[in-house]
Design a protein around this motif. Structure first.
Motif, mmCIF file in Angstrom:
data_model
loop_
_atom_site.group_PDB
_atom_site.id
_atom_site.type_symbol
_atom_site.label_atom_id
_atom_site.label_comp_id
_atom_site.label_asym_id
_atom_site.label_seq_id
_atom_site.Cartn_x
_atom_site.Cartn_y
_atom_site.Cartn_z
ATOM 1 N N ASP A 97 -24.031 -95.979 -29.380
ATOM 2 C CA ASP A 97 -24.908 -97.024 -28.658
ATOM 3 C C ASP A 97 -24.778 -98.242 -29.220
ATOM 4 N N ASP A 98 -24.100 -99.239 -28.874
ATOM 5 C CA ASP A 98 -24.132 -100.489 -29.547
ATOM 6 C C ASP A 98 -25.227 -101.415 -28.517
ATOM 7 N N HIS A 99 -26.252 -101.710 -29.243
ATOM 8 C CA HIS A 99 -27.410 -102.385 -28.399
ATOM 9 C C HIS A 99 -26.906 -103.667 -28.060
ATOM 10 N N ALA A 100 -27.503 -104.003 -26.788
ATOM 11 C CA ALA A 100 -27.221 -105.157 -25.934
ATOM 12 C C ALA A 100 -27.690 -106.239 -26.592
ATOM 13 N N GLY A 161 -29.018 -103.198 -33.788
ATOM 14 C CA GLY A 161 -27.473 -103.072 -34.371
ATOM 15 C C GLY A 161 -26.700 -101.770 -33.366
ATOM 16 N N THR A 162 -26.468 -100.614 -34.072
ATOM 17 C CA THR A 162 -25.620 -99.788 -33.173
ATOM 18 C C THR A 162 -26.087 -98.175 -33.626
ATOM 19 N N HIS A 163 -26.070 -97.593 -32.719
ATOM 20 C CA HIS A 163 -26.672 -96.189 -33.076
ATOM 21 C C HIS A 163 -25.537 -95.167 -32.685
ATOM 22 N N LEU A 164 -25.382 -94.084 -33.763
ATOM 23 C CA LEU A 164 -24.666 -92.924 -33.333
ATOM 24 C C LEU A 164 -25.664 -91.956 -33.039
ATOM 25 N N VAL A 165 -25.496 -91.365 -31.718
ATOM 26 C CA VAL A 165 -26.538 -90.607 -31.272
ATOM 27 C C VAL A 165 -26.052 -89.250 -30.994
ATOM 28 N N TYR A 166 -26.922 -88.275 -31.303
ATOM 29 C CA TYR A 166 -26.583 -86.719 -31.098
ATOM 30 C C TYR A 166 -26.759 -86.435 -29.744
ATOM 31 N N SER A 167 -25.761 -86.346 -29.085
ATOM 32 C CA SER A 167 -25.872 -85.942 -27.538
ATOM 33 C C SER A 167 -25.643 -84.640 -26.932
ATOM 34 N N ALA A 168 -25.417 -83.565 -28.206
ATOM 35 C CA ALA A 168 -25.185 -82.218 -27.552
ATOM 36 C C ALA A 168 -26.364 -81.613 -26.873
ATOM 37 N N ASP A 169 -26.323 -80.765 -26.048
ATOM 38 C CA ASP A 169 -27.485 -80.155 -25.527
ATOM 39 C C ASP A 169 -28.247 -79.492 -26.345
ATOM 40 N N ASP A 193 -27.077 -104.573 -48.021
ATOM 41 C CA ASP A 193 -28.122 -104.542 -48.347
ATOM 42 C C ASP A 193 -28.968 -104.801 -47.082
ATOM 43 N N ASP A 194 -28.462 -104.433 -45.762
ATOM 44 C CA ASP A 194 -29.090 -104.739 -44.579
ATOM 45 C C ASP A 194 -29.651 -103.436 -43.856
ATOM 46 N N TRP A 195 -29.726 -103.355 -42.610
ATOM 47 C CA TRP A 195 -30.774 -102.439 -41.967
ATOM 48 C C TRP A 195 -29.892 -101.168 -42.030
ATOM 49 N N VAL A 196 -30.641 -100.071 -42.430
ATOM 50 C CA VAL A 196 -30.085 -98.835 -41.886
ATOM 51 C C VAL A 196 -31.534 -97.840 -41.783
ATOM 52 N N GLY A 197 -31.408 -96.805 -40.918
ATOM 53 C CA GLY A 197 -32.274 -96.019 -40.564
ATOM 54 C C GLY A 197 -32.078 -94.608 -39.574
ATOM 55 N N VAL A 198 -32.928 -94.066 -39.206
ATOM 56 C CA VAL A 198 -32.866 -92.936 -38.401
ATOM 57 C C VAL A 198 -33.863 -93.095 -37.272
ATOM 58 N N SER A 199 -33.226 -93.132 -36.065
ATOM 59 C CA SER A 199 -33.908 -92.992 -34.745
ATOM 60 C C SER A 199 -34.066 -91.539 -34.284
ATOM 61 N N PHE A 200 -35.584 -91.242 -33.805
ATOM 62 C CA PHE A 200 -35.590 -90.035 -32.933
ATOM 63 C C PHE A 200 -36.609 -90.061 -31.874
ATOM 64 N N ARG A 201 -36.456 -89.015 -31.052
ATOM 65 C CA ARG A 201 -37.087 -89.031 -29.876
ATOM 66 C C ARG A 201 -36.292 -90.159 -28.793
ATOM 67 N N TYR A 202 -34.940 -90.087 -29.424
ATOM 68 C CA TYR A 202 -34.200 -91.259 -28.631
ATOM 69 C C TYR A 202 -33.662 -90.778 -27.327
ATOM 70 N N THR A 203 -34.022 -91.652 -26.510
ATOM 71 C CA THR A 203 -33.578 -91.613 -24.964
ATOM 72 C C THR A 203 -32.250 -92.438 -24.665
ATOM 73 N N ASP A 204 -32.502 -93.706 -24.834
ATOM 74 C CA ASP A 204 -31.594 -94.630 -24.584
ATOM 75 C C ASP A 204 -31.912 -95.903 -25.673
ATOM 76 N N GLU A 205 -31.282 -96.905 -25.437
ATOM 77 C CA GLU A 205 -30.951 -98.014 -26.414
ATOM 78 C C GLU A 205 -32.693 -98.777 -26.357
ATOM 79 N N ASN A 206 -33.235 -98.345 -25.395
ATOM 80 C CA ASN A 206 -34.434 -99.203 -25.248
ATOM 81 C C ASN A 206 -35.651 -98.452 -25.251
ATOM 82 N N ASN A 207 -35.621 -96.934 -25.478
ATOM 83 C CA ASN A 207 -36.705 -95.920 -25.751
ATOM 84 C C ASN A 207 -36.405 -95.024 -27.039
ATOM 85 N N TYR A 208 -37.223 -95.331 -27.796
ATOM 86 C CA TYR A 208 -36.932 -94.452 -29.075
ATOM 87 C C TYR A 208 -38.134 -94.572 -30.209
#
Length: 404
Positions: A97-100, A161-169, A193-208
């Motif tokens: 998911d590359d954010h808009a 930026g960009t997310h690599l999302v775990y999409s398996a059931d 030196d830039d942004w890095v992190g982990v998103s969770f309860r991720y549904t789409d690029e606008n909800n996490y």
């Protein structure tokens, strides 16, 4: 024969209870005596490979749940061309998911190091004396690199930026329920030196929810995006730096309670009491001081994702996810016919010709004897749900036990 007082005898398969023994020496027959006993075959457990989505219940696999190491495969690799780094356009169990809002240097460059090791040279050739060196390094099947400076809104609160999302059931939740309560851990290292992190309860690029950090601005923070609106939940003002160092991040999401842990190193086996919590000051209530657990119910369900923004050299590896025991899928049946299931127990006799297993009401297509305590059963077609198992040794059948 061993001595004047000892003769070892190989008992017949399936002999249960107390048996009678008679010893003959030459033409002389000794008296018949009650001398030995064997147990009925008893089933104790069965299992298949963990990556088939099955769950063995009843042991303390870890102190934070039942889990699995997450891996993947690239279905469509785009090799590097000119100044453009490589990227995987189609993943097994993941999606990009590359954010808009991340308008610069699109698309992101997520790929697996095993597919293009030369493009991971800054990590692959780390000296053994370096703190970056990974003991038992060939875990490259599960090392992912993001190698492009995709970003937007830098350095505002709504940076993207960009997310690599775990999409398996979520095959580890009971009754097929969606991702809800889980622990995710991942090791990362960044060479910029830039942004890095982990998103969770991720549904789409606008909800996490997202735990993110930045070396330039010396900030770690937890934030949420709800229907596109960003809110900073807490900031960690004690943060210094993370570049050129291996760190392991662990995120817990249990109900409305969110916790983040971060430790230097790549160990994924540390017990929970040794994890270092990341504590921050709630933005809406600075007077509350440092909080190591934050409550928010904006996102009750959702998967997890790896995040990068502005970075051209960040690696993620050894991604693992765990579910609480009471929410993990129970039962232990093969997901399809023809799967091989190992049946564990005892008193399975000493020869493969006399032992068989039966999944009521069907027999195994084939049973292979491995030892007195282990059989391999080829599951018949159409077997689904819980089944009782009985093992027969010789003419003696053990009692059926529900375990599959």
């Amino acid at each position: 024969w061993v001595s004047d007082s000892s003769v070892p005898a190989k008992g017949g398969a399936g002999v249960a209870g107390t048996g009678r023994v008679m010893v003959t020496v030459g033409s002389l027959v000794g008296s018949i005596s009650s001398a030995y006993s064997f147990d009925l075959p008893m089933v104790e457990n069965a299992h298949t490979k963990i990556d088939q989505g099955l769950r063995i219940q009843g042991w303390n696999f870890s102190d934070y749940g039942v889990g699995v190491t997450v891996s993947s495969a690239c279905n469509a690799l785009v090799p590097p061309f000119g100044i453009n780094p490589p990227r995987c356009d189609s993943w097994k169990d993941w999606r990009v998911d590359d954010h808009a809002d991340a308008k610069f240097f699109r698309p992101g460059s997520w790929f697996m190091c095993k597919d293009l090791p030369d493009s991971c040279s800054d990590l692959l050739f780390v000296a053994k004396t370096s703190p970056l060196y990974l003991l038992g390094t060939p875990t490259w099947d599960r090392v992912v690199k993001q190698g492009k400076k995709i970003y937007g809104n830098y350095p505002a609160e709504n940076n993207e930026g960009t997310h690599l999302v775990y999409s398996a059931d979520d095959s580890y939740s009971a009754n097929g329920s969606p991702w809800r309560d889980f622990t995710t851990q991942v090791t990362f290292v960044s060479f910029v030196d830039d942004w890095v992190g982990v998103s969770f309860r991720y549904t789409d690029e606008n909800n996490y929810y997202r735990f993110e950090m930045n070396n330039v601005h010396k900030v770690r923070r937890l934030k949420k995006r709800v229907a596109g609106v960003v809110t900073i939940l807490w900031n960690d003002v004690t943060f210094t730096a993370f570049d050129y160092t291996l760190y392991t991040i662990r995120v817990e999401a249990f109900g409305a309670v969110l916790r983040v842990f971060m430790d230097q190193g790549s160990s994924t086996d540390a017990i929970r009491v040794t994890w270092t919590p990341v504590c921050g000051t709630p933005v809406h209530d600075p007077g509350a001081g440092q909080q190591c657990a934050y409550e928010d119910d904006s996102h009750p369900v959702g998967s997890f994702a790896l995040f990068s923004a502005g970075s051209s050299a960040v690696y993620f590896m050894n991604v693992q996810t765990y579910r609480p025991y009471e929410q993990a899928r129970h039962g232990n049946t093969a997901p399809r016919g023809d799967a091989l299931v190992t049946i564990l127990g005892r008193s399975f006799a000493t020869t493969e010709a006399t032992v068989s297993a039966r999944l009521q009401p069907s027999s195994c297509q084939q049973t292979a004897w491995a030892s007195d305590s282990s059989l391999v059963c080829k599951v018949p077609q159409g077997v689904l749900g819980s089944r009782a198992v009985a093992v027969t040794a010789g003419g003696q059948a053990g009692s059926p036990t529900s375990l599959l």
